[in-house]
Design a protein around this motif. Sequence first.
Motif, PDB file in Angstrom:
ATOM      1  N   GLU A  19       0.830  -1.208   0.000  1.00  0.00           N
ATOM      2  CA  GLU A  19       0.000   0.000   0.000  1.00  0.00           C
ATOM      3  C   GLU A  19       0.865   1.259   0.000  1.00  0.00           C
ATOM      4  OE1 GLU A  19      -3.600   0.686   0.181  1.00  0.00           O
ATOM      5  OE2 GLU A  19      -3.384  -1.232  -0.852  1.00  0.00           O
ATOM      6  N   HIS A  22       2.650   1.632  -3.379  1.00  0.00           N
ATOM      7  CA  HIS A  22       1.762   1.574  -4.543  1.00  0.00           C
ATOM      8  C   HIS A  22       2.181   0.480  -5.531  1.00  0.00           C
ATOM      9  CE1 HIS A  22      -0.101   5.183  -3.081  1.00  0.00           C
ATOM     10  NE2 HIS A  22       1.086   5.737  -2.995  1.00  0.00           N
ATOM     11  N   ASN A  44      -5.410  -0.251  -5.845  1.00  0.00           N
ATOM     12  CA  ASN A  44      -4.899   1.107  -5.628  1.00  0.00           C
ATOM     13  C   ASN A  44      -4.323   1.723  -6.903  1.00  0.00           C
ATOM     14  OD1 ASN A  44      -2.693  -0.565  -5.706  1.00  0.00           O
ATOM     15  ND2 ASN A  44      -1.618   0.379  -4.003  1.00  0.00           N
TER      16      ASN A  44
END
Length: 80
Positions: A19, A22, A44
Amino acid sequence: MKYIYSDDKAKDAHWDFCEKNHVPFIQLSNINKEYINIFFDITNYNISLEEISDDIKKLYSAYIEFCMLSDTLIHDLYDQ
């Protein structure tokens, strides 16, 4: 590309790493002695999830054809 096995205790830390940086979260889990399931999360990214899913299905189909695989399990996983 980094990945983690589903039974690894560092799975939460790996998720956080993905996360933060990315990058796709990729998790491997054993189906049986012959097959491993590959799960990836790319939510994402600003891309069409439907398009990428279709592209992966094409790659999966090409792999099945190239390796001449016919196991029922392989074909059952196609629609996941």
